[in-house]
Design a protein around this motif. Sequence first.
Motif, short mmCIF file in Angstrom:
data_model
loop_
_atom_site.label_atom_id
_atom_site.label_comp_id
_atom_site.label_asym_id
_atom_site.label_seq_id
_atom_site.Cartn_x
_atom_site.Cartn_y
_atom_site.Cartn_z
N ILE C 78 0.82 -1.20 0.00
CA ILE C 78 0.00 0.00 0.00
C ILE C 78 0.86 1.25 0.00
N LEU C 79 2.03 1.18 0.63
CA LEU C 79 2.92 2.34 0.52
C LEU C 79 3.20 2.64 -0.94
N THR C 80 3.51 1.58 -1.68
CA THR C 80 3.74 1.76 -3.11
C THR C 80 2.49 2.33 -3.78
N ALA C 81 1.36 1.75 -3.45
CA ALA C 81 0.12 2.19 -4.09
C ALA C 81 -0.21 3.63 -3.71
N ILE C 82 0.10 4.02 -2.50
CA ILE C 82 -0.16 5.41 -2.09
C ILE C 82 0.71 6.35 -2.91
N VAL C 83 1.97 5.95 -3.10
CA VAL C 83 2.86 6.78 -3.93
C VAL C 83 2.25 6.93 -5.32
N VAL C 84 1.78 5.81 -5.86
CA VAL C 84 1.16 5.86 -7.17
C VAL C 84 -0.02 6.80 -7.15
N SER C 85 -0.84 6.68 -6.13
CA SER C 85 -2.04 7.52 -6.05
C SER C 85 -1.68 8.98 -5.94
N VAL C 86 -0.63 9.27 -5.15
CA VAL C 86 -0.22 10.67 -5.00
C VAL C 86 0.27 11.21 -6.34
N SER C 87 1.05 10.39 -7.06
CA SER C 87 1.54 10.85 -8.37
C SER C 87 0.39 11.13 -9.30
N THR C 88 -0.57 10.22 -9.29
CA THR C 88 -1.73 10.42 -10.17
C THR C 88 -2.46 11.70 -9.80
N THR C 89 -2.66 11.91 -8.51
CA THR C 89 -3.34 13.13 -8.09
C THR C 89 -2.54 14.35 -8.52
N ALA C 90 -1.21 14.26 -8.36
CA ALA C 90 -0.38 15.40 -8.74
C ALA C 90 -0.53 15.71 -10.22
N VAL C 91 -0.42 14.66 -11.06
CA VAL C 91 -0.56 14.89 -12.50
C VAL C 91 -1.94 15.44 -12.80
N GLY C 92 -2.96 14.86 -12.16
CA GLY C 92 -4.32 15.34 -12.40
C GLY C 92 -4.46 16.81 -12.06
#
Lengths: 496, 487, 138
Positions: C78-92
């Motif tokens: 989930i740490l990895t997935a959170i990083v992914v989610s944060v990146s996605t939010t940032a790009v969005g």
Amino acid sequence: MSVVDHLPILIIIIPLIAAPLCVLFDSAKVSWLLALAACIFSFIGSIKLLNTITASGPISYSLGGWQPPWGIEYRLDLLSIILLLLLTSIASLVVLFARYSVEQEISKNRIVPFYATLLLAIAGLSGICISGDVFNLFVFLEISSIASYTLISLGKDRRALNAAFKYLVMGTIGATFILIGIGFLYMQTGTLNMQDLSERLPSLYDNRTIRAGFAFLTVGICLKLALFPLHLWLPNAYAYAPSVVSAFLAATATKVAVYMLLRFLLTVFDFNFSLNTMPLDVILIALGSVAIVSSSLVAIFQVNLKRLLAYSSIAQLGYISLSIGLASKLGIASAIIHLFNHALMKGALFLALGAMIYKVGGAELKHCQGMLKRMPLTSLAIIIGGLSLIGIPGTAGFISKWYMINASLEAGLWPLALLILFGSLLAIIYVWKMVEAITLQPSTSTATAPLTRDEAPLTMLVPIWALVIANIYYGINTELTVSLAQRAANILVGGY
Amino acid sequence: MELSITLMLALLLVPLTVAIALPFFNSSPNLREAVTLFGSIVLLICAAMLYQTIDFDNPPQLILAIPLPNYPILFSPDPLGIMFSLLVSTLWPITSLYAIGYIRQHKELNQTRFYCFFALSIAVTQAIALSGNMLTLFIFYEMLTLATFPLVTHAGSKQAKQAGRLYLGILMGTSIMFLLLATIWSANIAGTLAFQADGIFPADTDPFLLNILLLLFVFGTAKAALMPFHHWLPAAMVAPVPVSALLHAVAVVKAGVFTLLKVVIYLFGIDNISLLPAADFLAYLAGFTIVAASLIALKQDNIKARLAYSTIGQLSYIILGAMLATSSSIMGSSMHIVTHAFGKITLFFCAGAILLATHKTRVSELNGIGKQIPITLCCFTLAALSTIGLPPFAGMWSKWWLVQGTIESGQLILTASLLISSLLNLIYLLEIPLRAFFFQQSTTPLTFKEPLSPHLLAIGTTTLLCLLLFLKPDVLYHLINLIDKGL
Amino acid sequence: MSNVAGLFNYWVVIFLMMAGFFVVISQGNLVKKIIGLSLFQASAFILYISIGHVSGGEVPIYVEGSNLYSNPLPHVLILTAIVVSVSTTAVGLAIIIRIKETYNTVEEDEIQIIDNRKDDEDEPVEEEHPAEQKEDQS
């Protein structure tokens, strides 16, 4: 420990490292050279791996020396290497093409980040093909997806922004579905390694959690695959993205999604469960058929040629889904063959359109006037690519159609054979629309630009014609594609 | 054997080389015409030599590539193929001669493009003639549609574009939906697509399936202009006369009926065809097409349109013979390919000559032009007599065998349709010389104005050949008998 | 613990997932869509983490004498997935900023209206990016 032993990880790492290097050097020319070098390295690496795999079977590489199933395993079998070869070759050609194309289509201060993001996308897609661990696959999927969202938003037309945003929302939902699916599988089996999963899952096929996981995974992957009706993000994304990006994504991203589908359906779960016990065969055939007919019909009425090709891509993915849904060795093999051939076709067509945009400024029907005289080589490339889309004998498209129809007849579903041929008929209409627009000679009074010969630069022509010649070559000498596809299908369906 | 293979390669490569070389001669028309003529004569020599040296008991096999396992691109001619190849090779030089005269006098644009695609179409037609299996034939059948498309739309006008779309739409649509399906399905059932004397389908194939396949094959071959897929033929008349002459009287349409004959004889087998009710249905459809086309031709005022519908009718003679599948009817069909070709090409040549000399395209305007261009109209009359099937012209023999075939198979309605159409042919074809010679021009009197020109030479040659084929049909009979022997 | 109360974590997951999904679909404001997306992804995280708990297990740090630990792997995933989610939010959010600069609105329907108007005038529109022009000049 030589380079060759570590090739599976190097193919991913080299583009991954090249990306920040590009930003470090901060020069468009250097970025382009770095990107080209990284892609060519990956391509040569893939060829080497292909030889190894065809000689001695699948390669297993443990990341950091940690043994599977506790460590992350990279596993390359025949299907992975076919995709990897396709991906790296198209990436190399696209980067070669990009030199002049991005100068025109992307604002100056964004060119270096563009190359960096493209390298990230390539690394991500390669990772999906190589990974043997489902969560690792998810991570690479997200890497490539985020890179794609960014790449699409770099388009000249401002509608690219909205298209990128829509793709982001839909793509993230899809990826989260995949994550949830993986979670369900992990819950019941305790492992994330694909090989391990394939051993543990069979006893759990009646488990509701596993079935729910299967459903989540399939829906998530089909969203990435742009299977009807989850295709809504594709037309705008391909139409308004920079030409290089459209070409790259059209030829690789959706193909890698098909790879993911095959990997999950046939390796993690097995053939019997995915396509016979679960009603996925019926669903894929039904949705694929609708995709073929509806998308081809919509394509006929498009004025923007990139959008026309985008809808055509959705239809072609419908063909691939339909072939998978036929649930036979020949069906899977024909899906893989069409995957390969379609990447060649669409790559050539989108790149040729990119050349047209570079010289003429746009890719709508009205920009095509007098193209034949102005850019004969590019026009010829579009014509041949179009003929391949229709499935004229002598081109790669014919071979795919032959195998798909054979697979339908073998499965006893001759209405599907008729449908595939009907799709070709619709393709004739929209391809001929393009061809007529290109070959139409405008009268001198209405000509908007001088009709002198003004062909695209060599770095653009070489990739376009490499793909066009590949189209014709793989339409006549199909030994490589067909034998690899059939062997891959045998392995996938027959089980390890 | 080696020589035969070299000659086959030559037959394919010579027109292809001409097509590729011609754009380089764009700046000097005389040199360009010389290249075309030279190439066509070389082709004729090669075809003749192949006919002399080929051994039909041990036919040569030339494999170009193997795109699909078990289904190579194979060239391996049989007597029917050699006959078709000889036909096209004979008519190309003559048509080139005609075209040189016609195009220059008519001052057409884009002449190099014309000769280029002409040569390309000849190359593709040779490939069809020499095909050794259905896949090869299908591939080049499709390519012929594409190669002739620029010729049909040569004029570049709106009407030409429309005609081109119809041409492409019908030909490609039917070939993809029906012919390709039939080919793949047959491959699936039989495991091979190579042409064999007794057909390729195993004896226990479901006859219902065979019926469906026959229907798919016949309707998929729209180049044979069986109704209702015949509309492309009159539409294609918008092309220049040499195109209509060679392609739509000889290459394209004959490729269509040739395909049908090959399918009937070598994919299904003659004995199997006669057992299929679909064959009877198609024979009757052909009979209907014969009469209907002749009736429509009667009403056409445009000369080329009248000849187009006449072609549709004549092609259905061949289809009729193929579907009846008796020894005589197959002989008649095969023969008719040649005899009709010579007659029709002469008729089209004359129509073009009339256009050049008098600028008239309508039958009703032709009163009294016999005074102006007597030789042309004489040749027209003789060719018309051949097409109708009267002695002393070649057309009589083929009609004879076809009628024989209908009587043999007891289909007397079809005999009647053949005879009725001959009568209608008489009316609508002979109307033209009748008007020309026996009616008077109401306005200014016309004087003799027929200079010796290349196209006149061409017309004369083909007319002579019609006569010659009647008097000395040795070559033709030799080949036809070989076809018969092989059955 | 398979009664309703015992499945408490799954109810939270379902609620968050549906809430997030609903926000994504129904809200026209692009920023709100991103928020909905984050909610949606958060539900997946909670799913993973909550299933990692082993009843009676210790926190997964090695302690003398303990044998049963909760599963640390989901946390890592989930740490990895959170990083992914944060990146996605940032790009969005980055894309939203650029949309705001170009269209001057972040409402989906208004953007649609502006685009349709431009479509009717039949011109592909170049980006109007004032901030960037300043950069080019420097």
